[in-house]
Design an enzyme around this catalytic site. Sequence first.
Site, PDB file in Angstrom:
ATOM      1  N   HIS A 155      -0.533 -26.797  19.018  1.00  0.00           N
ATOM      2  CA  HIS A 155      -0.549 -26.922  20.474  1.00  0.00           C
ATOM      3  C   HIS A 155       0.585 -26.102  21.087  1.00  0.00           C
ATOM      4  CE1 HIS A 155      -3.530 -30.281  20.653  1.00  0.00           C
ATOM      5  NE2 HIS A 155      -3.194 -30.304  19.371  1.00  0.00           N
ATOM      6  N   ASP A 202      -1.800 -29.522  28.317  1.00  0.00           N
ATOM      7  CA  ASP A 202      -2.628 -29.743  27.155  1.00  0.00           C
ATOM      8  C   ASP A 202      -3.743 -30.724  27.529  1.00  0.00           C
ATOM      9  OD1 ASP A 202      -3.438 -30.611  24.492  1.00  0.00           O
ATOM     10  OD2 ASP A 202      -1.551 -29.720  23.827  1.00  0.00           O
ATOM     11  N   VAL A 234       5.763 -19.613   7.583  1.00  0.00           N
ATOM     12  CA  VAL A 234       5.618 -18.158   7.516  1.00  0.00           C
ATOM     13  C   VAL A 234       5.137 -17.684   8.886  1.00  0.00           C
ATOM     14  CG1 VAL A 234       5.002 -18.176   5.046  1.00  0.00           C
ATOM     15  CG2 VAL A 234       3.187 -18.291   6.779  1.00  0.00           C
ATOM     16  N   TRP A 242      -8.209 -23.886  15.241  1.00  0.00           N
ATOM     17  CA  TRP A 242      -8.726 -22.890  16.170  1.00  0.00           C
ATOM     18  C   TRP A 242      -7.792 -21.686  16.359  1.00  0.00           C
ATOM     19  CZ3 TRP A 242     -13.275 -21.488  17.048  1.00  0.00           C
ATOM     20  CH2 TRP A 242     -13.534 -20.580  18.059  1.00  0.00           C
ATOM     21  N   ASN A 243      -6.481 -21.934  16.314  1.00  0.00           N
ATOM     22  CA  ASN A 243      -5.557 -20.790  16.454  1.00  0.00           C
ATOM     23  C   ASN A 243      -5.772 -19.816  15.310  1.00  0.00           C
ATOM     24  OD1 ASN A 243      -3.781 -21.644  18.767  1.00  0.00           O
ATOM     25  ND2 ASN A 243      -3.573 -23.407  17.413  1.00  0.00           N
ATOM     26  N   SER A 244      -5.954 -20.349  14.108  1.00  0.00           N
ATOM     27  CA  SER A 244      -6.159 -19.481  12.947  1.00  0.00           C
ATOM     28  C   SER A 244      -7.424 -18.656  13.120  1.00  0.00           C
ATOM     29  CB  SER A 244      -6.240 -20.313  11.664  1.00  0.00           C
ATOM     30  OG  SER A 244      -4.984 -20.918  11.409  1.00  0.00           O
ATOM     31  N   GLU A 269      -6.693 -15.906  15.583  1.00  0.00           N
ATOM     32  CA  GLU A 269      -5.768 -14.907  15.013  1.00  0.00           C
ATOM     33  C   GLU A 269      -6.529 -13.991  14.039  1.00  0.00           C
ATOM     34  OE1 GLU A 269      -2.690 -17.479  13.517  1.00  0.00           O
ATOM     35  OE2 GLU A 269      -2.130 -18.063  15.554  1.00  0.00           O
ATOM     36  N   ASP A 315     -11.434 -31.058  14.559  1.00  0.00           N
ATOM     37  CA  ASP A 315     -12.390 -30.111  15.157  1.00  0.00           C
ATOM     38  C   ASP A 315     -12.863 -29.042  14.176  1.00  0.00           C
ATOM     39  OD1 ASP A 315      -9.945 -28.862  14.879  1.00  0.00           O
ATOM     40  OD2 ASP A 315      -9.908 -27.978  16.873  1.00  0.00           O
ATOM     41  N   GLN A 316     -12.352 -29.062  12.939  1.00  0.00           N
ATOM     42  CA  GLN A 316     -12.454 -27.875  12.072  1.00  0.00           C
ATOM     43  C   GLN A 316     -13.862 -27.558  11.583  1.00  0.00           C
ATOM     44  OE1 GLN A 316      -9.392 -28.967   9.299  1.00  0.00           O
ATOM     45  NE2 GLN A 316      -7.917 -29.137  10.960  1.00  0.00           N
TER      46      GLN A 316
HETATM   47  N1  UDP Z   1       1.261 -21.130  11.456  1.00  0.00           N
HETATM   48  C1  UDP Z   1       2.230 -20.202  11.106  1.00  0.00           C
HETATM   49  N2  UDP Z   1       2.884 -20.382   9.933  1.00  0.00           N
HETATM   50  C2  UDP Z   1       2.622 -21.394   9.085  1.00  0.00           C
HETATM   51  C3  UDP Z   1       1.613 -22.324   9.415  1.00  0.00           C
HETATM   52  C4  UDP Z   1       0.940 -22.157  10.612  1.00  0.00           C
HETATM   53  O1  UDP Z   1       2.509 -19.255  11.850  1.00  0.00           O
HETATM   54  O2  UDP Z   1       3.278 -21.472   8.045  1.00  0.00           O
HETATM   55  C5  UDP Z   1       0.627 -21.014  12.786  1.00  0.00           C
HETATM   56  C6  UDP Z   1      -0.737 -20.372  12.774  1.00  0.00           C
HETATM   57  O3  UDP Z   1      -0.628 -18.969  12.873  1.00  0.00           O
HETATM   58  C7  UDP Z   1      -1.357 -20.997  14.013  1.00  0.00           C
HETATM   59  C8  UDP Z   1      -0.741 -22.390  14.062  1.00  0.00           C
HETATM   60  O4  UDP Z   1       0.442 -22.318  13.297  1.00  0.00           O
HETATM   61  O5  UDP Z   1      -0.967 -20.286  15.160  1.00  0.00           O
HETATM   62  C9  UDP Z   1      -1.617 -23.447  13.453  1.00  0.00           C
HETATM   63  O6  UDP Z   1      -2.645 -23.731  14.332  1.00  0.00           O
HETATM   64  P1  UDP Z   1      -4.127 -23.975  13.841  1.00  0.00           P
HETATM   65  O7  UDP Z   1      -4.922 -24.313  15.056  1.00  0.00           O
HETATM   66  O8  UDP Z   1      -4.629 -22.846  13.055  1.00  0.00           O
HETATM   67  O9  UDP Z   1      -4.034 -25.206  12.859  1.00  0.00           O
HETATM   68  P2  UDP Z   1      -3.251 -26.628  12.942  1.00  0.00           P
HETATM   69  O10 UDP Z   1      -1.933 -26.405  12.326  1.00  0.00           O
HETATM   70  O11 UDP Z   1      -3.182 -27.034  14.375  1.00  0.00           O
HETATM   71  O12 UDP Z   1      -4.113 -27.509  12.111  1.00  0.00           O
END
Ligand code: UDP
Length: 487
Positions: A19, A117, A340, A360-362, A365, A381-382
Amino acid sequence: MSTPQPPHIALFPSAGMGHLIPFLRLAAMLEKQDSIVTVIAARPTVSIAESDHLSSFLRHNPKINHLELQLTPSFRRADSAPVDPFLLQMDLISQSIFLLPPLLSSSSPPFSAIFVDFLLVAEIAPFAKTLQLPIYVLSTTSVAFVSLTAYLPVLASNPAEFNKTSTEIKIPGLPPMAMSSLPPVFLDSSHLFTSIIITNSQALSDAKGILMNTFDWFQPSTLAALNKDRVIKSLPPILPIGPLEPCHVPHDHNGDQYRSWLENQPAESVVYISFGSRTAMSRDQIRELEKGLEKTGWRFFWVLKTSKVDKDDQADAEHFLNESFLEITKNKGLVIKGWVDQQEILEHPAIGGFLSHCGWNSVMEAALQGVPMLAWPQDGDQRLNAEVMEDAGLGLWERNWDWGPNGIVQGEEIEKKIVELMTDEKLRERAKMVREEARKAVGSGGSSDKAIREVVESLHLILTRHAWEQINVLRGEAEAKLPIGSS
Ligand code: UDP
């Protein structure tokens, strides 16, 4: 007439990196469009990653302001059963929310709007109304999941049709959704997650729009259905503004190690494996993933997480891995435990595929970099996100793999799918096309670029109207002081 002030926008993310990151990306985008931006952060954060990321972001973006909503620990419920710490944080925010109006109303220059949010909209809408602040929601999930959550209050009120025996659900204007793609807790409206979703869905009509980290081309039919029929009539416009522009925030402690490792790998030869910021893998599943990786022959970069919150996650990666696995794969694989910079990794030419939980961010990206995905949804939501990702042609999804904790996926199956991911040339081409479409959307004059600019421009107009109202009030007061007949 003097030039109107730029709008001052408050952004209020809820808990968790999934978020925080999109909110900070949006903050940086708005600041570049000449808005004044203030990020409101609930403190203390749940994870170290969140506080590190926020501090580093603010250090690198000194024009962005910051307000803190201090959560008072004594508000914690004494009787609370073990519950997801990120959900518990939502509960804490809601109990401390009365501290927000003084923060909002004391700001100078005054706020023009607040972007919140989805999980906070019900709490903030009443204050926003009193302060006459337009409210926008920034959604951090797929449009498919937004339509499900928007419709959840209707589903939950009809247990005769929405129960354990249902095989699919029907949302007006959308194709049926398989029950197996819904988070199982949605059947229990007393569950904290479900009740938070329902409460906020019912408040969505208070928002002027729902900003989505997606783009028109990626989910066209669901977007059209939502904006045409609005799934529920009271839903505000859905505004795709993504993929949100990456904004590198260095706070990784292992950065040098993996950067130099990646530099030595051939182009598109590495499978990147990550399940996001908060999904831990069981020891048994780690064993099977090891077996699959040993056999594939493909190079890999695995970001290992073994607990939901990083504060509880201190041991090294080696501690969780088999010695023989480490020995066999030492020349072709890297395992990192800790934060990372995923965005930077996905941008690297060595990365040829992404095994992901489909947060969703992944997904966005990967879309922006055109990296083919292999979906392995674990929660929330995955599954719906994975379906959207697959429909858009960005990757593969093995539907028979169970949700994370329910079943163990065997090493041979993982190996097979990784080989498919890395050798499917059509998929690779299609993923590059997704990248082109994503870049078109966010490029100057693209659909997402236009959508966010229109929102910001509308806030300029609101401000100008406010400014005129103020001028008229002052003029009226001045005229009232003048002697009769002198005007
Ligand atoms: N992320 C990152 N490094 C890590 C783990 C996650 O940069 O070691 C970032 C990833 O690029 C994304 C966010 O954290 O922007 C994770 O959001 P996502 O919606 O993919 O999954 P969530 O963690 O909410 O399940």
